[in-house]
Design a protein around this motif. Structure first.
Motif, PDB file in Angstrom:
ATOM      1  N   UNK A  30       0.840  -1.202   0.000  1.00  0.00           N
ATOM      2  CA  UNK A  30       0.000   0.000   0.000  1.00  0.00           C
ATOM      3  C   UNK A  30       0.873   1.248   0.000  1.00  0.00           C
ATOM      4  N   UNK A  31       1.903   1.240   0.849  1.00  0.00           N
ATOM      5  CA  UNK A  31       2.811   2.383   0.925  1.00  0.00           C
ATOM      6  C   UNK A  31       3.528   2.605  -0.402  1.00  0.00           C
ATOM      7  N   UNK A  32       3.925   1.503  -1.062  1.00  0.00           N
ATOM      8  CA  UNK A  32       4.632   1.624  -2.335  1.00  0.00           C
ATOM      9  C   UNK A  32       3.746   2.258  -3.399  1.00  0.00           C
ATOM     10  N   UNK A  33       2.477   1.853  -3.468  1.00  0.00           N
ATOM     11  CA  UNK A  33       1.565   2.446  -4.435  1.00  0.00           C
ATOM     12  C   UNK A  33       1.312   3.923  -4.115  1.00  0.00           C
ATOM     13  N   UNK A  34       1.205   4.234  -2.822  1.00  0.00           N
ATOM     14  CA  UNK A  34       1.006   5.633  -2.424  1.00  0.00           C
ATOM     15  C   UNK A  34       2.206   6.482  -2.844  1.00  0.00           C
ATOM     16  N   UNK A  35       3.407   5.996  -2.583  1.00  0.00           N
ATOM     17  CA  UNK A  35       4.611   6.751  -2.939  1.00  0.00           C
ATOM     18  C   UNK A  35       4.757   6.891  -4.452  1.00  0.00           C
ATOM     19  N   UNK A  36       4.206   5.925  -5.185  1.00  0.00           N
ATOM     20  CA  UNK A  36       4.281   5.981  -6.650  1.00  0.00           C
ATOM     21  C   UNK A  36       3.291   6.985  -7.235  1.00  0.00           C
ATOM     22  N   UNK A  37       2.456   7.565  -6.374  1.00  0.00           N
ATOM     23  CA  UNK A  37       1.543   8.598  -6.827  1.00  0.00           C
ATOM     24  C   UNK A  37       0.183   8.114  -7.255  1.00  0.00           C
ATOM     25  N   UNK A  38      -0.134   6.848  -7.002  1.00  0.00           N
ATOM     26  CA  UNK A  38      -1.452   6.329  -7.375  1.00  0.00           C
ATOM     27  C   UNK A  38      -2.506   6.850  -6.398  1.00  0.00           C
ATOM     28  N   UNK A  39      -3.677   7.128  -6.901  1.00  0.00           N
ATOM     29  CA  UNK A  39      -4.738   7.696  -6.087  1.00  0.00           C
ATOM     30  C   UNK A  39      -5.431   6.679  -5.210  1.00  0.00           C
ATOM     31  N   UNK A  40      -6.208   7.146  -4.224  1.00  0.00           N
ATOM     32  CA  UNK A  40      -6.917   6.245  -3.302  1.00  0.00           C
ATOM     33  C   UNK A  40      -7.829   5.256  -4.009  1.00  0.00           C
ATOM     34  N   UNK A  41      -8.494   5.664  -5.091  1.00  0.00           N
ATOM     35  CA  UNK A  41      -9.433   4.769  -5.770  1.00  0.00           C
ATOM     36  C   UNK A  41      -8.732   3.514  -6.285  1.00  0.00           C
ATOM     37  N   UNK A  42      -7.541   3.695  -6.848  1.00  0.00           N
ATOM     38  CA  UNK A  42      -6.790   2.555  -7.375  1.00  0.00           C
ATOM     39  C   UNK A  42      -6.350   1.626  -6.249  1.00  0.00           C
ATOM     40  N   UNK A  43      -5.830   2.220  -5.169  1.00  0.00           N
ATOM     41  CA  UNK A  43      -5.345   1.405  -4.052  1.00  0.00           C
ATOM     42  C   UNK A  43      -6.500   0.661  -3.383  1.00  0.00           C
ATOM     43  N   UNK A  44      -7.625   1.331  -3.218  1.00  0.00           N
ATOM     44  CA  UNK A  44      -8.789   0.683  -2.606  1.00  0.00           C
ATOM     45  C   UNK A  44      -9.287  -0.474  -3.468  1.00  0.00           C
ATOM     46  N   UNK A  45      -9.268  -0.302  -4.777  1.00  0.00           N
ATOM     47  CA  UNK A  45      -9.690  -1.387  -5.676  1.00  0.00           C
ATOM     48  C   UNK A  45      -8.790  -2.607  -5.497  1.00  0.00           C
ATOM     49  N   UNK A  46      -7.495  -2.355  -5.319  1.00  0.00           N
ATOM     50  CA  UNK A  46      -6.562  -3.459  -5.103  1.00  0.00           C
ATOM     51  C   UNK A  46      -6.836  -4.143  -3.764  1.00  0.00           C
ATOM     52  N   UNK A  47      -7.086  -3.340  -2.735  1.00  0.00           N
ATOM     53  CA  UNK A  47      -7.376  -3.888  -1.407  1.00  0.00           C
ATOM     54  C   UNK A  47      -8.614  -4.779  -1.450  1.00  0.00           C
ATOM     55  N   UNK A  48      -9.649  -4.317  -2.142  1.00  0.00           N
ATOM     56  CA  UNK A  48     -10.904  -5.080  -2.197  1.00  0.00           C
ATOM     57  C   UNK A  48     -10.785  -6.353  -3.029  1.00  0.00           C
TER      58      UNK A  48
END
Length: 267
Positions: A30-48
């Motif tokens: 999650x931290x890596x995607x955040x640092x890469x500049x991806x938005x919350x919507x993308x990260x949440x989709x991955x989490x789900x």
């Protein structure tokens, strides 16, 4: 049973056999995607899309927030893990085997400093079929695993393992999952010894000869182990005798078509 019928039955039953592999997506991911500049919507989709593999303790949530991870992302992580043992305060860093760990198989390494090492599932390279179905040359289906040696090497002939299960929720954790439900007991697993062939490891998952057909791990090819219930979903695995040098794995069969392979090596 006709020889051709048995061969066809095994081919149909085992032709699609695979080792189930779970993606590892945790707090660091999650931290890596955040640092890469991806938005919350993308990260949440991955989490789900993936099972819970997150640390949602108070300290971990504070670390995520301090790093700038969006609150919606953190909420999604907590929601995904609700009911899992990870959300109940597991401590994978603890060397005490009676402290709850995330679901999985762990090797207790007693050398100082003591530690618990988690076995990760191995990937299958597919099936190898040999023989002609006769009494002398039975038709054998062998599941092959790439690489000649497991990543986890044990320096000792009588290791101690611990199995950790989340008995309260069969579908949250990814440990031992084949199909839709997670394993709940060591008795669902078989311990096998691989045959090393060049750069692969193999074990038999099917055998056909006149009047005999075995699909799955043959009990004759498994090794015994003692499982002691320590309570709270924790089981201690020990052996009555030394294990000879070789390549081994705890295997969870999932019907006739898939296997989960947790391998280790004794040099």
């Amino acid at each position: 049973m006709r020889r051709g019928t048995g061969a066809l039955a095994m081919a149909l039953a085992l032709g699609a056999a695979t080792a189930a592999n779970a993606q590892s997506f945790d707090n660091r991911s999650v931290m890596a995607l955040h640092r890469a500049g991806l938005g919350p919507d993308v990260i949440i989709a991955k989490i789900r899309a993936l099972p819970c593999n997150y640390d949602t303790s108070t300290e971990a949530i504070i670390a995520l927030s301090s790093a700038g991870v969006a609150q919606d992302v953190i909420v999604a992580m907590v929601d995904k893990c609700t009911g899992s043992s990870r959300a109940q305060g597991v401590n994978n860093a603890s060397a005490d085997p009676l402290v709850k760990h995330a679901p999985g198989i762990y090797l207790l390494e007693s050398a100082q400093p003591a530690k618990m090492t988690m076995l990760r599932p191995a990937a299958s390279a597919g099936l190898k079929v040999t023989g002609n179905g006769s009494i002398l040359f039975p038709l054998m289906a062998k599941l092959t695993v790439t690489q000649a040696q497991a990543q986890t090497v044990i320096h000792g002939s009588r290791p101690t393992f611990y199995f950790y299960f989340n008995a309260d929720d069969e579908k949250v954790n990814t440990f031992g999952t084949v199909g839709s439900a997670a394993a709940q007991s060591p008795n669902e697993f078989s311990l096998v010894k691989f045959r090393v062939d060049k750069n692969t490891r193999q074990f038999v998952v099917g055998r056909v000869q006149p009047y005999v057909e075995v699909v799955g791990v043959d009990p004759k090819n498994t090794l015994p182990f003692d499982a002691e219930d320590m309570g709270d979903g924790i089981f201690r695995i020990q052996f009555a005798a030394d294990l000879p040098a070789g390549e081994y794995a705890f295997v969870l069969p999932g019907g006739k078509t898939s296997f989960r392979i947790y391998d280790f090596s004794i040099p």
